[in-house]
Design a protein around this motif. Structure first.
Motif, PDB file in Angstrom:
ATOM      1  N   HIS A  14       0.863  -1.189   0.000  1.00 35.28           N
ATOM      2  CA  HIS A  14       0.000   0.000   0.000  1.00 35.28           C
ATOM      3  C   HIS A  14       0.896   1.234   0.000  1.00 35.28           C
ATOM      4  N   ALA A  15       0.738   2.089  -1.023  1.00 40.96           N
ATOM      5  CA  ALA A  15       1.650   3.218  -1.219  1.00 40.96           C
ATOM      6  C   ALA A  15       1.120   4.546  -0.686  1.00 40.96           C
ATOM      7  N   GLY A  16       0.318   4.509   0.367  1.00 40.86           N
ATOM      8  CA  GLY A  16      -0.006   5.735   1.078  1.00 40.86           C
ATOM      9  C   GLY A  16      -1.347   6.362   0.775  1.00 40.86           C
ATOM     10  N   ASP A  17      -1.660   7.410   1.548  1.00 39.08           N
ATOM     11  CA  ASP A  17      -2.981   8.031   1.619  1.00 39.08           C
ATOM     12  C   ASP A  17      -3.996   7.002   2.098  1.00 39.08           C
ATOM     13  N   LEU A  18      -3.750   6.585   3.331  1.00 41.19           N
ATOM     14  CA  LEU A  18      -4.652   5.665   4.016  1.00 41.19           C
ATOM     15  C   LEU A  18      -5.967   6.348   4.368  1.00 41.19           C
TER      16      LEU A  18
END
Length: 260
Positions: A54-58
């Motif tokens: 998962h590459a962010g902006d959760l």
């Protein structure tokens, strides 16, 4: 390749998740399921695989409850290894962002920052990376070296951002040369970084750093929702797969198979 297509070589394959995607190619390969920019959205059809990236902006606006919603979802997913980073929307995870909003004082922010690295996450095989490396081994015995960076170029207000070239160089010079899987929130310049306004919004310094990362076989990022997809980049050491895994618009995960 944008969503709906596929890319294949002898050592790597990339697909947008769909009913026609081939099954796992076997023990000589590792299947990575790549997502990014879910922004607290947890209704996403994810295929089986060996590793979730998962590459962010959760989250949508960086509140702890929004981050927790995504963390609870990721914990529930059935992958042997799950590796995540933050993005510019994840304000509560950036120690350099001052307290914001009601009931979001230092204590609650410290709690979510401790939780994301805590034992409950590790027991669920979730590993949070913030300018650091992580090594893991698949069931087939292949060890992979991963590095994660939540940073992105300055745009409005947000977390983990930089505005000067020197700051970017300090960030990306930290990436170890033996990194095989790189997860960043920002794309590199000119790589799946085209905005709806026609701007190439990726990071030029990251693009330059990638040229020297000969061991890197997969670069996963997000941030630019409009340009989700994958590309195969020829390097002196072989082929690197670049994946914009943003699911904010399509809800479609990207699948990458790498030969061990």
């Amino acid at each position: 390749m944008h969503l709906g297509g596929s890319l294949t070589t002898e050592s790597a394959c990339a697909y947008a998740h769909s009913p026609g995607v081939p099954p796992h190619p076997g023990p000589e390969w590792t299947r990575f399921i790549c997502i990014s920019d879910n922004h607290s959205r947890t209704q996403c059809d994810l295929p089986p695989g060996d590793v979730l990236l998962h590459a962010g902006d959760l989250s949508s606006w960086g509140y702890p409850a929004q981050v927790m919603k995504t963390l609870d979802w990721i914990k529930s997913l059935d992958y042997p290894t799950k590796i995540i980073i933050a993005g510019n929307h994840d304000l509560c995870l950036d120690e350099d962002v001052p307290p914001f909003g009601e009931d979001l004082g230092p204590e609650s922010l410290a709690t979510i920052r401790e939780y994301v690295r805590g034992e409950e996450m590790k027991k669920a095989n979730v590993h949070y990376l913030e300018y650091e490396s992580f090594e893991f081994m698949t069931a087939a015995g292949r060890k992979w070296i991963v590095y994660g960076s939540p940073a992105s170029p300055k745009h409005a207000s947000g977390a983990f951002q930089y505005s000067e070239r020197q700051a970017a160089q300090l960030i990306y010079d930290k990436i170890p040369s033996d990194t095989e899987i790189l997860i960043t929130h920002t794309p590199a310049k000119y790589c799946l970084d085209l905005t709806a306004k026609g701007k190439k919004a990726g990071c030029r310094v990251l693009r330059e750093r990638l040229k020297s990362l000969e061991a890197c076989r997969l670069h996963v990022f997000g941030h630019i929702h409009e340009d989700a997809g994958a590309d195969m980049i020829d390097t002196d050491a072989g082929v690197r797969v670049a994946v914009n895994a943003a699911i904010a618009r399509s809800g479609t995960a990207m699948i990458v198979d790498l030969r061990n």
